[in-house]
Design a protein around this motif. Structure first.
Motif, PDB file in Angstrom:
ATOM      1  N   MET A  88     -11.907   9.981   1.825  1.00 30.08           N
ATOM      2  CA  MET A  88     -12.249   8.990   1.033  1.00 30.08           C
ATOM      3  C   MET A  88     -11.619   7.554   1.543  1.00 30.08           C
ATOM      4  N   ASP A  89     -10.595   7.815   2.201  1.00 32.00           N
ATOM      5  CA  ASP A  89     -10.005   6.670   2.980  1.00 32.00           C
ATOM      6  C   ASP A  89     -10.643   6.134   4.193  1.00 32.00           C
ATOM      7  N   GLN A  90     -11.782   7.150   4.622  1.00 33.16           N
ATOM      8  CA  GLN A  90     -12.380   6.565   5.981  1.00 33.16           C
ATOM      9  C   GLN A  90     -13.746   6.004   5.512  1.00 33.16           C
ATOM     10  N   PHE A  91     -14.170   6.041   4.111  1.00 34.86           N
ATOM     11  CA  PHE A  91     -15.332   5.855   3.846  1.00 34.86           C
ATOM     12  C   PHE A  91     -15.500   4.327   3.281  1.00 34.86           C
ATOM     13  N   VAL A  92     -16.124   3.511   4.039  1.00 32.29           N
ATOM     14  CA  VAL A  92     -16.189   2.084   3.467  1.00 32.29           C
ATOM     15  C   VAL A  92     -17.673   1.714   2.931  1.00 32.29           C
ATOM     16  N   ASP A  93     -17.212   1.546   1.408  1.00 32.54           N
ATOM     17  CA  ASP A  93     -18.332   1.073   0.680  1.00 32.54           C
ATOM     18  C   ASP A  93     -19.222  -0.196   1.221  1.00 32.54           C
ATOM     19  N   VAL A  94     -20.471  -0.427   0.947  1.00 33.53           N
ATOM     20  CA  VAL A  94     -20.869  -1.456   1.347  1.00 33.53           C
ATOM     21  C   VAL A  94     -21.824  -2.113   0.191  1.00 33.53           C
ATOM     22  N   ASP A 102      -7.888  -4.666   9.376  1.00 34.64           N
ATOM     23  CA  ASP A 102      -8.174  -4.895  10.571  1.00 34.64           C
ATOM     24  C   ASP A 102      -6.997  -6.080  10.996  1.00 34.64           C
ATOM     25  N   PRO A 103      -5.587  -5.687  11.202  1.00 31.60           N
ATOM     26  CA  PRO A 103      -4.702  -6.594  11.219  1.00 31.60           C
ATOM     27  C   PRO A 103      -4.971  -7.644  12.484  1.00 31.60           C
ATOM     28  N   GLU A 104      -5.633  -7.090  13.340  1.00 34.98           N
ATOM     29  CA  GLU A 104      -5.923  -8.138  14.633  1.00 34.98           C
ATOM     30  C   GLU A 104      -7.277  -8.948  14.517  1.00 34.98           C
ATOM     31  N   GLY A 119     -17.920  -8.448   5.805  1.00 32.18           N
ATOM     32  CA  GLY A 119     -18.052  -7.665   7.030  1.00 32.18           C
ATOM     33  C   GLY A 119     -16.812  -6.968   7.506  1.00 32.18           C
ATOM     34  N   TYR A 120     -15.744  -7.356   6.682  1.00 34.38           N
ATOM     35  CA  TYR A 120     -14.305  -6.882   6.989  1.00 34.38           C
ATOM     36  C   TYR A 120     -14.048  -5.639   6.276  1.00 34.38           C
ATOM     37  N   PRO A 121     -13.376  -4.474   6.931  1.00 34.37           N
ATOM     38  CA  PRO A 121     -12.842  -3.461   6.009  1.00 34.37           C
ATOM     39  C   PRO A 121     -11.748  -3.599   5.287  1.00 34.37           C
ATOM     40  N   ALA A 122     -11.934  -3.779   3.940  1.00 34.46           N
ATOM     41  CA  ALA A 122     -10.661  -4.068   2.889  1.00 34.46           C
ATOM     42  C   ALA A 122     -10.175  -3.060   1.996  1.00 34.46           C
ATOM     43  N   THR A 123      -9.207  -3.173   1.457  1.00 37.81           N
ATOM     44  CA  THR A 123      -8.799  -2.394   0.346  1.00 37.81           C
ATOM     45  C   THR A 123      -7.775  -3.147  -0.674  1.00 37.81           C
ATOM     46  N   SER A 124      -7.544  -2.470  -1.686  1.00 36.17           N
ATOM     47  CA  SER A 124      -6.620  -3.093  -2.682  1.00 36.17           C
ATOM     48  C   SER A 124      -5.015  -2.899  -2.144  1.00 36.17           C
ATOM     49  N   VAL A 125      -4.250  -3.762  -2.265  1.00 34.22           N
ATOM     50  CA  VAL A 125      -2.924  -3.810  -1.849  1.00 34.22           C
ATOM     51  C   VAL A 125      -1.890  -4.165  -3.030  1.00 34.22           C
ATOM     52  N   GLY A 126      -0.852  -3.706  -3.334  1.00 33.36           N
ATOM     53  CA  GLY A 126       0.091  -3.895  -4.351  1.00 33.36           C
ATOM     54  C   GLY A 126       1.355  -4.397  -3.858  1.00 33.36           C
ATOM     55  N   ILE A 127       1.892  -5.470  -4.273  1.00 28.41           N
ATOM     56  CA  ILE A 127       3.101  -6.147  -3.794  1.00 28.41           C
ATOM     57  C   ILE A 127       3.977  -6.055  -5.164  1.00 28.41           C
ATOM     58  N   VAL A 128       5.293  -5.818  -4.904  1.00 27.97           N
ATOM     59  CA  VAL A 128       6.266  -5.700  -5.940  1.00 27.97           C
ATOM     60  C   VAL A 128       7.506  -6.698  -5.387  1.00 27.97           C
ATOM     61  N   VAL A 129       7.891  -7.584  -6.473  1.00 30.44           N
ATOM     62  CA  VAL A 129       9.153  -8.250  -6.155  1.00 30.44           C
ATOM     63  C   VAL A 129       9.987  -8.374  -7.246  1.00 30.44           C
ATOM     64  N   VAL A 130      11.211  -8.074  -6.835  1.00 34.16           N
ATOM     65  CA  VAL A 130      12.327  -8.345  -7.789  1.00 34.16           C
ATOM     66  C   VAL A 130      12.999  -9.509  -7.778  1.00 34.16           C
ATOM     67  N   ALA A 131      13.125 -10.054  -8.767  1.00 38.73           N
ATOM     68  CA  ALA A 131      13.767 -11.483  -8.830  1.00 38.73           C
ATOM     69  C   ALA A 131      15.336 -11.638  -8.672  1.00 38.73           C
ATOM     70  N   GLY A 132      15.658 -12.382  -8.025  1.00 45.75           N
ATOM     71  CA  GLY A 132      17.286 -12.642  -7.897  1.00 45.75           C
ATOM     72  C   GLY A 132      17.700 -13.810  -8.540  1.00 45.75           C
ATOM     73  N   GLN A 133      18.934 -14.259  -8.369  1.00 50.03           N
ATOM     74  CA  GLN A 133      19.288 -15.722  -8.910  1.00 50.03           C
ATOM     75  C   GLN A 133      18.196 -16.760  -8.540  1.00 50.03           C
TER      76      GLN A 133
END
Length: 344
Positions: A297-303, A252-254, A327-341
């Protein structure tokens, strides 16, 4: 007290079924637990039907070769569990595809690194808060040199992880005999203690090709501590190296979101701010795909409780791609970062 609750209590009192409000509340609590259990039973039935249809589960074939998925930063979803790339990495993990976000996290990290061409001999990796993860052994089976780290056992913050079997203190519990012999594993995998909140300067030498952490940055005490860890850990990487981290995302972004304590929940805005911070240092975070998927399965919120077997009528396994955290709906998120100089 809500009006509906007040009326329900008044009716119960008129019938003489309940005495003080405390007794009525105890009844509501017991019935809420039964409703919770009933939802989990229905979720378990849903999972079993998907297994029977061959969408996931023990009857699914596990491809020997990986397949490209074009992953960017991304949220966990049902279609991934049922797709070929998760199925392939289940082979290395020694499991079958099942609807659980922790399985997705391991597969996601491995797939990102494979797509980046980094699962190869001569590459060097460092993992943070590894606990007893299978990832060090899988990376080593591809010839990658791995330094696994976790917080020191004598640190008070480690006590909960030790009690739940999620703490790492050496390489013995990281070895997976189905992947390689022990001598080959020992040549490539080493361990040292490291505090993610204060990374040792010796690790920030820009010599690694890979940095990873799995569902750890949300346990550093605050949003800022988690984001600062990702930013600092980039100093471990050479230019072109890849960092991949998974964490908890409030769907829930808000809404408000837990921002301090043992577990915080990030939102899109936090990850957007992280991308800007990383860009200012010359790094590139891959775009975040957090579109809400359509799978059931993406609509099912385990408690809670989430542990199998802690139920009144026997063990079950409902979907666990989405869950309630505080009490907040959550899931896992992955972030990918490519290193610069490197930018100081």
């Amino acid at each position: 007290m809500p009006l509906s609750l007040f009326r329900s209590l008044a009716r119960a009192r008129r019938r003489g079924n309940l005495n003080p409000p405390a007794e009525w509340l105890r009844l509501q609590t017991r019935e809420a637990e039964m409703l919770r259990w009933s939802v989990k039973v229905l979720g378990n039935d849903l999972v079993q039907r998907h297994y029977a249809a061959g969408l996931a589960g023990p009857a699914v074939a596990l491809p020997e070769a990986p397949a490209s998925a074009g992953l960017t930063s991304r949220t966990c979803r049902q279609a991934d569990i049922e797709g070929p790339w998760v199925r392939h990495w289940c082979r290395a993990l020694g499991t079958t595809p099942f609807y659980h976000r922790k399985l997705w996290e391991d597969c996601y990290i491995l797939q990102v690194l494979w797509e980046a061409g980094l699962l190869a001999p001569g590459r060097r990796a460092i993992g943070f808060a590894v606990g007893e993860e299978p990832l060090p052994a899988i990376l080593a089976s591809h010839g990658v040199e791995v330094l696994a780290t976790d917080i020191a056992a004598e640190d008070m913050r480690a006590q909960d992880w030790i009690a739940t079997g999620q703490h790492g203190a050496g390489t013995d519990r990281l070895f997976r005999p189905h992947l390689s012999d022990r001598a080959a594993f020992d040549r490539l995998v080493s361990f040292r203690s490291a505090d993610m909140a204060e990374l040792p300067e010796a690790l920030l030498d820009g010599s690694r090709d890979i940095v990873w952490s799995a569902c750890s940055m949300e346990h550093l005490g605050s949003h800022e501590a988690g984001l600062a860890f990702v930013e600092t850990a980039m100093r471990c990487l050479r230019p072109g190296g890849v960092a991949v981290h998974t964490t908890e995302l409030n769907l829930d972004p808000e809404a408000s979101t837990p921002d301090r304590g043992s577990t915080v929940l990030f939102q899109r805005r936090h990850l957007e701010a992280l991308a800007a911070r990383l860009a200012a240092r010359g790094h590139r975070m891959l775009p975040l795909d957090d579109r809400h998927p359509i799978g059931v399965m993406d609509q099912f919120v385990d408690v809670p409780p989430f542990e199998e077997g802690r139920v009144p009528l026997g063990p079950i396994s409902p979907p666990h791609l989405r869950l309630s955290i505080a009490g907040y709906p959550a899931t896992s998120v992955g972030i990918v970062v490519v290193a610069g100089q490197r930018v100081p």
